[in-house]
Design a protein around this motif. Structure first.
Motif, PDB file in Angstrom:
ATOM      1  N   LYS A 182       5.928   2.999  -6.271  1.00 51.69           N
ATOM      2  CA  LYS A 182       5.953   2.765  -7.719  1.00 51.69           C
ATOM      3  C   LYS A 182       6.304   4.056  -8.443  1.00 51.69           C
ATOM      4  O   LYS A 182       7.089   4.059  -9.396  1.00 51.69           O
ATOM      5  CB  LYS A 182       4.575   2.275  -8.195  1.00 51.69           C
ATOM      6  N   LYS A 187      -1.079  -0.294   0.794  1.00 50.66           N
ATOM      7  CA  LYS A 187      -1.355  -0.091  -0.627  1.00 50.66           C
ATOM      8  C   LYS A 187      -1.060   1.340  -1.052  1.00 50.66           C
ATOM      9  O   LYS A 187      -0.543   1.589  -2.148  1.00 50.66           O
ATOM     10  CB  LYS A 187      -2.822  -0.435  -0.936  1.00 50.66           C
ATOM     11  N   GLU A 231       1.843   2.394  -3.830  1.00 51.75           N
ATOM     12  CA  GLU A 231       1.601   3.204  -5.027  1.00 51.75           C
ATOM     13  C   GLU A 231       2.619   4.349  -5.109  1.00 51.75           C
ATOM     14  O   GLU A 231       3.119   4.658  -6.190  1.00 51.75           O
ATOM     15  CB  GLU A 231       0.175   3.766  -5.003  1.00 51.75           C
ATOM     16  N   TYR A 232       2.912   4.944  -3.968  1.00 55.66           N
ATOM     17  CA  TYR A 232       3.918   6.021  -3.948  1.00 55.66           C
ATOM     18  C   TYR A 232       5.277   5.477  -4.369  1.00 55.66           C
ATOM     19  O   TYR A 232       6.004   6.103  -5.167  1.00 55.66           O
ATOM     20  CB  TYR A 232       4.006   6.635  -2.548  1.00 55.66           C
TER      21      TYR A 232
END
Length: 373
Positions: free
Chosen positions: A301, A294, A298-299
């Motif tokens: 994205k 996760k 996020e990185y």
């Protein structure tokens, strides 16, 4: 006199403040470096079945590999560690003959470090290694798969290697496992040629400040003052994110698909088949992500990797290629940790991808083998 003393005191004060600011920056840089993992696989949930000592060994052995340019990055031949073997031709895996036997069906799998198998526990547990084993299990023992993965290889470097080197190895089929290394940059339109190396091309596009920082980082000074070495890559990441507009990502996908279309055309003329595989990374598809995955998702994205891969996917199938396969959904609904960073996988992940590839390509390969007999 008092005015002069005052100016001196002010100058000294500002100098001390400036030095203090540099010390504060350096402290922050060193804390950041210490907190960031030197090797992303160590201690991750994906690697929990491998003891820490072996995780550290895998990292140190991977870092110890020597690289040469010709003019793209390649591994120096004849390197052996407990987990990696680089043969006399600079490829990961066992030795093979330059001139193949008449009954051998030779596949060359081209890609970056995910193809090479960064984080794999052995040559046999890379994607090409598992894929070859799968064919042999099905009694197709005359199939030979060469691992032509190279660290950080982009499509321009891969295309150059195919034209200048790999085609000389008499392949029957190229498998291109691609996407990630072209997803976080503005792609160059011009293909690499023998007159300029990929490093020289990158250097030629750097500003005076970038060149100065690069020279600083290549010298011994950087080990004493780490701030430029830490801050510069972060600034580069920010500049990439800002530059990757929808227009740029669309242009990137045009360049990417056009490049592989040309390669497939050339290979068709040489009676060599070519299969393009768009690879998965963390955040593509509907995998159930672990806690570590996760964080990486996020990185990704933030740096628009997943978004750029969507643009690449829109260009599939590539018309002149034998087959184009979108593997971004390969891990849908799986909940086991597979990625130890944004795209590199455990042995389990490599095996799953190899099985997916086998399902797609085996009818083509088996049909070609029948023609050999």
């Amino acid at each position: 006199m008092s005015v002069q003393v005052s100016y001196k005191k002010q100058g000294l004060f500002f100098l001390l403040v400036f030095i203090g600011f540099l010390i504060l920056l350096e402290s922050g840089a060193r804390i950041y470096e210490y907190s960031e993992p030197d090797c992303f696989l160590i201690g991750t949930d994906a690697m929990k079945n491998i003891d820490i000592a072996n995780q550290k060994l895998m990292c140190s052995e991977s870092k110890s590999l020597k690289i040469i340019q010709k003019p793209v990055y390649a591994f120096e031949p004849n390197q052996q560690t407990s987990t990696i073997n680089i043969n006399s031709l600079g490829f990961r895996g066992v030795e093979f003959d330059l001139i193949k036997n008449e009954d051998t069906y030779r596949i060359i799998m081209v890609g970056g470090s995910t193809t090479f198998g960064s984080g794999s526990t052995s040559d046999n547990t890379t994607i090409p290694g598992f894929l070859e084993q799968k064919f042999h299990e099905e009694k197709f023992n005359n199939i030979e798969i060469i691992n032509a993965g190279n660290r950080a290889a982009s499509s321009s470097e891969e295309a150059y290697s195919i034209r200048s080197n790999y085609k000389n190895l008499q392949p029957d089929l190229f498998i291109i496992y691609d996407g990630w290394n072209d997803s976080f940059r503005k792609m160059p339109e011009k293909d690499l040629g023998p007159s300029i190396s990929s490093t020289e091309l990158k250097q030629s596009k750097k500003s005076a400040l970038q060149t100065l920082i690069s020279e600083y980082m290549s010298q011994g000074i950087s080990k004493y003052y780490r701030t430029p070495s830490v801050v510069y890559p972060l600034i580069q990441q920010i500049s990439v994110v800002v530059s990757l507009t929808e227009e740029v990502m669309e242009k990137n996908s045009d360049i990417w698909s056009s490049r592989w279309n040309k390669i497939c055309d050339e290979n068709n003329d040489a009676k060599i088949k070519t299969i393009i595989l768009l690879q998965p990374v963390v955040g593509t598809g509907n995998k159930i992500l672990s806690s570590d995955e996760k964080i990486h998702a996020e990185y990704f994205k933030g740096v628009k990797t997943v978004e750029q891969l969507k643009y690449f996917a829109k260009k599939l199938p590539i018309s002149s290629c034998t087959m184009s396969v979108d593997l971004r959904n390969a891990f849908d609904n799986m909940d086991i940790p597979i990625y130890f960073d944004g795209g590199h996988m455990t042995d389990i992940g490599n095996e799953i991808i190899a099985e997916k590839i086998y399902e797609k390509i085996s009818p083509i390969v088996i049909n070609d083998i029948k023609k050999l007999s």
